[in-house]
Write an enzyme that holds these catalytic residues in place. Structure first.
Site, PDB file in Angstrom:
ATOM      1  CE  LYS A 121      -2.142  -1.434   3.683  1.00  0.00           C
ATOM      2  NZ  LYS A 121      -2.401  -0.945   4.982  1.00  0.00           N
ATOM      3  NE  ARG A 176      -5.592  -1.853   9.826  1.00  0.00           N
ATOM      4  CZ  ARG A 176      -4.469  -1.357   9.318  1.00  0.00           C
ATOM      5  NH1 ARG A 176      -4.435  -0.167   8.779  1.00  0.00           N
ATOM      6  NH2 ARG A 176      -3.366  -2.078   9.360  1.00  0.00           N
ATOM      7  NE  ARG A 185       1.133  -5.005  11.281  1.00  0.00           N
ATOM      8  CZ  ARG A 185       2.329  -4.769  10.741  1.00  0.00           C
ATOM      9  NH1 ARG A 185       3.413  -5.320  11.254  1.00  0.00           N
ATOM     10  NH2 ARG A 185       2.444  -3.985   9.701  1.00  0.00           N
ATOM     11  NE  ARG A 227       5.333  -0.396  10.654  1.00  0.00           N
ATOM     12  CZ  ARG A 227       4.264  -0.480   9.861  1.00  0.00           C
ATOM     13  NH1 ARG A 227       4.286   0.077   8.661  1.00  0.00           N
ATOM     14  NH2 ARG A 227       3.180  -1.117  10.253  1.00  0.00           N
ATOM     15  NE  ARG A 247       7.587  -2.973   6.510  1.00  0.00           N
ATOM     16  CZ  ARG A 247       6.296  -2.760   6.273  1.00  0.00           C
ATOM     17  NH1 ARG A 247       5.877  -2.449   5.067  1.00  0.00           N
ATOM     18  NH2 ARG A 247       5.413  -2.900   7.240  1.00  0.00           N
TER      19      ARG A 247
HETATM   20  P1  AMP Z   1      -0.410   0.091   8.959  1.00  0.00           P
HETATM   21  O1  AMP Z   1       0.692   1.100   8.912  1.00  0.00           O
HETATM   22  O2  AMP Z   1      -1.572   0.415   8.049  1.00  0.00           O
HETATM   23  O3  AMP Z   1       0.084  -1.327   8.791  1.00  0.00           O
HETATM   24  O4  AMP Z   1      -1.033   0.177  10.438  1.00  0.00           O
HETATM   25  C1  AMP Z   1      -0.244  -0.096  11.558  1.00  0.00           C
HETATM   26  C2  AMP Z   1      -1.110  -0.229  12.800  1.00  0.00           C
HETATM   27  O5  AMP Z   1      -1.820   0.987  13.030  1.00  0.00           O
HETATM   28  C3  AMP Z   1      -2.176  -1.300  12.740  1.00  0.00           C
HETATM   29  O6  AMP Z   1      -1.677  -2.596  13.053  1.00  0.00           O
HETATM   30  C4  AMP Z   1      -3.163  -0.799  13.787  1.00  0.00           C
HETATM   31  O7  AMP Z   1      -2.661  -1.036  15.083  1.00  0.00           O
HETATM   32  C5  AMP Z   1      -3.099   0.720  13.590  1.00  0.00           C
HETATM   33  N1  AMP Z   1      -4.108   1.203  12.630  1.00  0.00           N
HETATM   34  C6  AMP Z   1      -3.887   1.776  11.412  1.00  0.00           C
HETATM   35  N2  AMP Z   1      -5.031   2.134  10.821  1.00  0.00           N
HETATM   36  C7  AMP Z   1      -6.021   1.780  11.685  1.00  0.00           C
HETATM   37  C8  AMP Z   1      -7.443   1.881  11.661  1.00  0.00           C
HETATM   38  N3  AMP Z   1      -8.092   2.395  10.611  1.00  0.00           N
HETATM   39  N4  AMP Z   1      -8.132   1.410  12.729  1.00  0.00           N
HETATM   40  C9  AMP Z   1      -7.511   0.892  13.795  1.00  0.00           C
HETATM   41  N5  AMP Z   1      -6.173   0.758  13.895  1.00  0.00           N
HETATM   42  C10 AMP Z   1      -5.430   1.194  12.850  1.00  0.00           C
END
Ligand code: AMP
Length: 216
Positions: free
Chosen positions: A14, A89, A174, A163, A128
């Protein structure tokens, strides 16, 4: 430009395709993961709680996410269109997003699902490393931009960091959360007639397919 929602499991690309779209078309990239990681840096109880949820790979409570998203969508820089990466999400968030769009008088645009097999995602996540200076992504397991010197950025010589949620245990949480909570959005948007699904092995091919969708 039509707004884009990217729906994909962790590390399906993404962020990479969003960057290509920003560079070529001037989209604004809105990553709720990035916004929440920034919010978690604040040194108080709230920041600490957020950081531990993020580290465990759990979803952040909807109310916190809504506040962050509404604030970002009220900013005046979105006239060229934006890419939502990481939001909505779950179904509740998708329904809330419809409401937000009505209030701010914007269109949903297109929803793009990026599909990648779990084994590929696992390698992308656990290998990563991201440059703390220029943000370039490296990987020690996939053969894509392997660091030439351990811990050092190939592009700018900056320090590479992993990260906190890019580890095996957090990936499993996740990924499962994606299947349980986010995957139902595919049907939700399919029924609205706005969904396109594409394979996302190679960012360049994925990007071309996305271009075809948004220029259609
Ligand atoms: P990402 O960078 O999209 O992989 O998101 C990393 C983490 O941020 C996720 O594992 C969640 O803990 C949190 N997160 C990101 N977007 C959301 C969302 N829309 N709702 C809830 N938690 C989120």
């Amino acid at each position: 430009m039509r707004n884009i929602i990217l729906i994909a499991p962790p590390a399906a690309g993404k962020g990479t395709v969003a960057k290509l779209l920003v560079d070529k078309y001037g989209y604004v990239h809105i990553s709720t993961g990035d916004i929440l990681r920034d919010m978690a840096k604040v040194e108080n109880e709230f920041g600490k709680n957020l950081a531990s949820l993020l580290q465990e790979g759990k979803l952040i409570p909807d109310d916190i996410v809504y506040e962050a998203v509404e604030k970002r969508l009220s900013m005046p820089d979105l006239s060229n269109g934006y890419i939502l990466d990481g939001f909505p999400r779950n179904l509740e968030q998708a329904i809330k997003y419809d409401e937000i769009l009505k209030n701010i008088n914007r269109d949903l645009g297109v929803v793009i699902e990026l599909k990648t097999p779990k084994e590929v995602l696992e390698k992308r996540i656990t290998g990563r490393y991201i440059c703390s200076d220029c943000g370039a992504t490296h990987n020690t397991l996939t053969g894509v931009n392997t660091p030439k010197v351990d811990g050092v950025c190939n592009e700018c010589g900056g320090k590479l960091n992993q990260r906190k949620d890019d580890n095996y245990e957090s990936f499993q949480v996740r990924y499962q959360t994606y299947l349980d909570k986010t995957y139902p959005l595919i049907d939700f948007y399919q029924e609205k007639g706005v969904l396109s699904s594409i394979d996302s092995y190679q960012p360049e091919d994925t990007f071309k397919e996305i271009e075809a969708i948004i220029n259609d």
